[in-house]
Design an enzyme around this catalytic site. Sequence first.
Site, PDB file in Angstrom:
ATOM      1  N   VAL A   1      14.578  20.994  27.519  1.00  6.30           N
ATOM      2  CA  VAL A   1      16.004  21.218  27.237  1.00  6.30           C
ATOM      3  C   VAL A   1      16.198  21.836  25.838  1.00  6.30           C
ATOM      4  CG1 VAL A   1      16.186  18.795  26.510  1.00  6.30           C
ATOM      5  CG2 VAL A   1      18.250  20.005  27.151  1.00  6.30           C
TER       6      VAL A   1
ATOM      7  N   GLY B   1       9.763   8.526  -1.853  1.00  3.97           N
ATOM      8  CA  GLY B   1      10.287   8.815  -0.514  1.00  3.97           C
ATOM      9  C   GLY B   1       9.548   7.996   0.529  1.00  3.97           C
TER      10      GLY B   1
ATOM     11  N   GLY C   1      13.759  19.687  19.280  1.00  6.16           N
ATOM     12  CA  GLY C   1      14.575  19.020  18.270  1.00  6.16           C
ATOM     13  C   GLY C   1      13.671  18.575  17.133  1.00  6.16           C
TER      14      GLY C   1
ATOM     15  N   CYS D   1      12.243  18.976  11.638  1.00  3.63           N
ATOM     16  CA  CYS D   1      11.480  20.027  10.951  1.00  3.63           C
ATOM     17  C   CYS D   1      11.685  21.445  11.480  1.00  3.63           C
ATOM     18  CB  CYS D   1       9.996  19.700  11.002  1.00  3.63           C
ATOM     19  SG  CYS D   1       9.587  18.216  10.092  1.00  3.63           S
ATOM     20  N   PHE D   2      11.525  21.650  12.781  1.00  4.35           N
ATOM     21  CA  PHE D   2      11.443  23.028  13.288  1.00  4.35           C
ATOM     22  C   PHE D   2      12.631  23.888  12.849  1.00  4.35           C
ATOM     23  CE2 PHE D   2       8.455  22.401  17.202  1.00  4.35           C
ATOM     24  CZ  PHE D   2       7.412  22.187  16.332  1.00  4.35           C
TER      25      PHE D   2
ATOM     26  N   LEU E   1       4.707  27.093  16.052  1.00  8.55           N
ATOM     27  CA  LEU E   1       4.820  26.071  17.106  1.00  8.55           C
ATOM     28  C   LEU E   1       6.173  26.187  17.814  1.00  8.55           C
ATOM     29  CD1 LEU E   1       3.268  23.038  15.185  1.00  8.55           C
ATOM     30  CD2 LEU E   1       2.276  24.196  17.165  1.00  8.55           C
TER      31      LEU E   1
ATOM     32  N   PHE F   1       1.075  17.583   8.269  1.00  8.99           N
ATOM     33  CA  PHE F   1       1.137  18.191   9.599  1.00  8.99           C
ATOM     34  C   PHE F   1       1.312  17.169  10.723  1.00  8.99           C
ATOM     35  CE2 PHE F   1      -0.962  21.361   6.948  1.00  8.99           C
ATOM     36  CZ  PHE F   1      -0.270  22.509   7.305  1.00  8.99           C
TER      37      PHE F   1
HETATM   38  P1  NAD Z   1      13.180  11.110   5.407  1.00  8.89           P
HETATM   39  O1  NAD Z   1      14.590  11.506   5.267  1.00  8.89           O
HETATM   40  O2  NAD Z   1      12.772  10.202   6.536  1.00  8.89           O
HETATM   41  O3  NAD Z   1      12.691  10.379   4.051  1.00  8.89           O
HETATM   42  C1  NAD Z   1      12.945  10.849   2.773  1.00  8.89           C
HETATM   43  C2  NAD Z   1      13.231   9.656   1.861  1.00  8.89           C
HETATM   44  O4  NAD Z   1      13.285  10.117   0.507  1.00  8.89           O
HETATM   45  C3  NAD Z   1      14.554   8.956   2.132  1.00  8.89           C
HETATM   46  O5  NAD Z   1      14.328   7.595   2.476  1.00  8.89           O
HETATM   47  C4  NAD Z   1      15.324   9.098   0.805  1.00  8.89           C
HETATM   48  O6  NAD Z   1      16.117   7.961   0.492  1.00  8.89           O
HETATM   49  C5  NAD Z   1      14.209   9.282  -0.195  1.00  8.89           C
HETATM   50  N1  NAD Z   1      14.620   9.905  -1.452  1.00  8.89           N
HETATM   51  C6  NAD Z   1      15.342  11.053  -1.633  1.00  8.89           C
HETATM   52  N2  NAD Z   1      15.477  11.304  -2.951  1.00  8.89           N
HETATM   53  C7  NAD Z   1      14.843  10.306  -3.635  1.00  8.89           C
HETATM   54  C8  NAD Z   1      14.626  10.014  -5.015  1.00  8.89           C
HETATM   55  N3  NAD Z   1      15.085  10.820  -5.975  1.00  8.89           N
HETATM   56  N4  NAD Z   1      13.934   8.907  -5.335  1.00  8.89           N
HETATM   57  C9  NAD Z   1      13.452   8.079  -4.378  1.00  8.89           C
HETATM   58  N5  NAD Z   1      13.618   8.318  -3.043  1.00  8.89           N
HETATM   59  C10 NAD Z   1      14.309   9.421  -2.672  1.00  8.89           C
HETATM   60  O7  NAD Z   1      12.313  12.455   5.451  1.00  8.89           O
HETATM   61  P2  NAD Z   1      10.892  12.688   6.160  1.00  8.89           P
HETATM   62  O8  NAD Z   1      11.069  12.934   7.613  1.00  8.89           O
HETATM   63  O9  NAD Z   1       9.953  11.643   5.710  1.00  8.89           O
HETATM   64  O10 NAD Z   1      10.501  14.086   5.513  1.00  8.89           O
HETATM   65  C11 NAD Z   1      10.116  14.196   4.161  1.00  8.89           C
HETATM   66  C12 NAD Z   1       9.569  15.579   3.921  1.00  8.89           C
HETATM   67  O11 NAD Z   1       8.395  15.775   4.725  1.00  8.89           O
HETATM   68  C13 NAD Z   1      10.512  16.720   4.290  1.00  8.89           C
HETATM   69  O12 NAD Z   1      10.332  17.770   3.386  1.00  8.89           O
HETATM   70  C14 NAD Z   1      10.025  17.139   5.667  1.00  8.89           C
HETATM   71  O13 NAD Z   1      10.291  18.495   5.933  1.00  8.89           O
HETATM   72  C15 NAD Z   1       8.532  16.930   5.548  1.00  8.89           C
HETATM   73  N6  NAD Z   1       7.851  16.675   6.827  1.00  8.89           N
HETATM   74  C16 NAD Z   1       8.405  15.874   7.763  1.00  8.89           C
HETATM   75  C17 NAD Z   1       7.717  15.608   8.943  1.00  8.89           C
HETATM   76  C18 NAD Z   1       8.303  14.723  10.003  1.00  8.89           C
HETATM   77  O14 NAD Z   1       7.734  14.670  11.086  1.00  8.89           O
HETATM   78  N7  NAD Z   1       9.389  14.032   9.750  1.00  8.89           N
HETATM   79  C19 NAD Z   1       6.450  16.146   9.139  1.00  8.89           C
HETATM   80  C20 NAD Z   1       5.903  16.960   8.144  1.00  8.89           C
HETATM   81  C21 NAD Z   1       6.615  17.207   6.991  1.00  8.89           C
HETATM   82  C1  UDX Z   2       6.604  19.040  14.115  1.00 10.84           C
HETATM   83  C2  UDX Z   2       5.201  19.636  13.981  1.00 10.84           C
HETATM   84  O1  UDX Z   2       4.534  19.578  15.245  1.00 10.84           O
HETATM   85  C3  UDX Z   2       4.403  18.882  12.948  1.00 10.84           C
HETATM   86  O2  UDX Z   2       3.126  19.482  12.776  1.00 10.84           O
HETATM   87  C4  UDX Z   2       5.165  18.919  11.638  1.00 10.84           C
HETATM   88  O3  UDX Z   2       4.454  18.214  10.675  1.00 10.84           O
HETATM   89  C5  UDX Z   2       6.562  18.338  11.816  1.00 10.84           C
HETATM   90  O4  UDX Z   2       7.244  19.041  12.857  1.00 10.84           O
HETATM   91  P1  UDX Z   2       7.629  16.891  15.296  1.00 10.84           P
HETATM   92  O5  UDX Z   2       8.920  17.581  15.097  1.00 10.84           O
HETATM   93  O6  UDX Z   2       7.500  15.494  14.823  1.00 10.84           O
HETATM   94  O7  UDX Z   2       6.447  17.707  14.572  1.00 10.84           O
HETATM   95  O8  UDX Z   2       7.232  16.898  16.861  1.00 10.84           O
HETATM   96  P2  UDX Z   2       6.663  18.025  17.835  1.00 10.84           P
HETATM   97  O9  UDX Z   2       5.686  17.380  18.717  1.00 10.84           O
HETATM   98  O10 UDX Z   2       6.244  19.244  17.146  1.00 10.84           O
HETATM   99  O11 UDX Z   2       7.940  18.364  18.743  1.00 10.84           O
HETATM  100  C6  UDX Z   2       9.066  19.054  18.222  1.00 10.84           C
HETATM  101  C7  UDX Z   2      10.062  19.319  19.347  1.00 10.84           C
HETATM  102  O12 UDX Z   2       9.556  20.291  20.246  1.00 10.84           O
HETATM  103  C8  UDX Z   2      10.380  18.078  20.188  1.00 10.84           C
HETATM  104  O13 UDX Z   2      11.745  18.049  20.487  1.00 10.84           O
HETATM  105  C9  UDX Z   2       9.555  18.285  21.433  1.00 10.84           C
HETATM  106  O14 UDX Z   2      10.099  17.632  22.553  1.00 10.84           O
HETATM  107  C10 UDX Z   2       9.638  19.799  21.574  1.00 10.84           C
HETATM  108  N1  UDX Z   2       8.522  20.368  22.346  1.00 10.84           N
HETATM  109  C11 UDX Z   2       7.241  20.289  21.871  1.00 10.84           C
HETATM  110  C12 UDX Z   2       8.776  21.018  23.556  1.00 10.84           C
HETATM  111  O15 UDX Z   2       9.927  21.113  23.992  1.00 10.84           O
HETATM  112  N2  UDX Z   2       7.725  21.557  24.244  1.00 10.84           N
HETATM  113  C13 UDX Z   2       6.443  21.494  23.805  1.00 10.84           C
HETATM  114  O16 UDX Z   2       5.549  22.026  24.480  1.00 10.84           O
HETATM  115  C14 UDX Z   2       6.177  20.835  22.567  1.00 10.84           C
END
Ligand code: NAD
Ligand code: UDX
Length: 457
Positions: free
Chosen positions: A265, A7, A268, A271-272, A222, A157
Amino acid sequence: MNICCIGAGYVGGPTMAMIALKCPEHRVTVVDINEKRIAAWNSNELPVYEPGLDEVVSEARGRNLFFSTDVNGSIAEADMIFISVNTPTKSYGVGAGRAADLKFIERCARQIAEVAKGNIIVVEKSTLPVRTAESIRRILEGCGGEFTFQVLSNPEFLAEGTAVPDLLNPDRVLIGGEQTPEGDEAAKTLADVYAKWVPRERILTTNVWSSELSKLTANAFLAQRVSSINAISALCEATEANVDEVARAIGTDSRIGPKFLKSSVGFGGSCFQKDILNLVYLCEHFGLPEVAAYWEQVIIMNDYQKSRFVRRLVRTLFNTVSGKKIAILGFAFKKDTNDTRESPAIYVCRDLLEEQAEVHIFDPKVKASQVFADLQQDALNGNGEPNPNIIIEEDVYAACENAHAVAILTEWDRFRDLDWQRIYDNMLKPAFVFDGRNILDAPALRKMGFEVYGIGR
Ligand code: NAD
Ligand code: UDX
């Protein structure tokens, strides 16, 4: 060690780039089935925009950091395999709209079962429902492969927009492992990787289930803070209290703290919403409807906040926006990212299009193709032709020219420093500004002649 990460998304790419940067003795390969994404990771235009990420990737890439589509080859060589694939909300069948869709996780487990060799550590990096490690363990055990394994939970995180500083200096690294000598040994091996740059006291170890559940709980707490202050913002608008003043007043209480109290507003991001829905589903599954309803309210309040914003805008514009040009400044779900997943801008634009407004969208990092993809059916009119009411602007001043209203939907710093006098001069009058992030100097704008509406004030 040979480290493989399945991934190459917003988490897998930056996280592994940091590990490679800090641990030159390990070889880190990030694999993905998405060829375009891997090609972008290997190019000068990374698929993820994060301040500081280009520098981290360019230092490690080609040295001990590699991006590849050879998923099986990389798994076969790996000592440690991170699973960092997407875990979206299920859109079909049992649990649709709530449960996490674990098909990508299961696919990874089966792929590992097929090709892994030797003594391996499988690390859950994706955010998963509590007890998922059990399913991975059963798949690996049942395959009769030529390997021994341990499954660890190591949730991420980082927040988008601050991924590099978050990875460099995390509040904590959480590692959940089986509480056996082999489990402890695997957890120690992973802890040693992070200990290259994270102080040992910030590396927490727990049992696997606590680790899995902590991630969902952290995101729920959060998001709950944002929904709580947003709920108060509605009351502020009715009473002439100012939500930013209320947030400052309560945030100085050391028991409450100042972070995540910025009214907006709506929240978004990928994750949340997904993680709270997942928590709600788990609570229902375990027969805890009161707990499920408690957390679901966080989402209900967020939906209310997004639709309330549009209703207020339409009401203020004399109850109609039909045929009116509305400038949308910002489409990403927060500043300093090109990610639009669950961005409140999507919902605001959809509602405005439904009201027959003409939306002129400007975002410094989001591509036009992404905006059209997000607005999906709204991007096409009934005849399958592009919807003429969606206009992507390259220039922020052009977006605002002759507009009836400007709506700030992402808190990009540059919006604060625009030439607002120039914008005012070129807008229709009355010139309305709806600041969905409370970033503008409202008194100064009012002096210029704008009618300014913030959130909760
Ligand atoms: P993403 O959609 O950006 O990336 C996931 C990738 O995995 C994609 O590119 C997809 O093609 C690949 N994939 C799926 N199945 C596959 C397979 N079988 N083999 C190879 N590749 C494969 O997702 P993301 O935002 O990186 O999130 C990944 C995980 O981390 C989620 O569970 C999410 O909840 C968690 N997470 C995300 C954030 C964030 O800020 N985005 C923060 C903390 C945790
Ligand atoms: C969140 C968690 O913070 C992070 O720890 C986890 O790993 C992934 O999900 P992310 O979604 O990337 O991270 O950004 P974050 O800074 O948490 O903001 C989430 C949303 O809440 C955004 O749309 C942001 O604009 C909104 N937000 C955040 C508010 O509206 N008010 C705030 O005070 C903080």
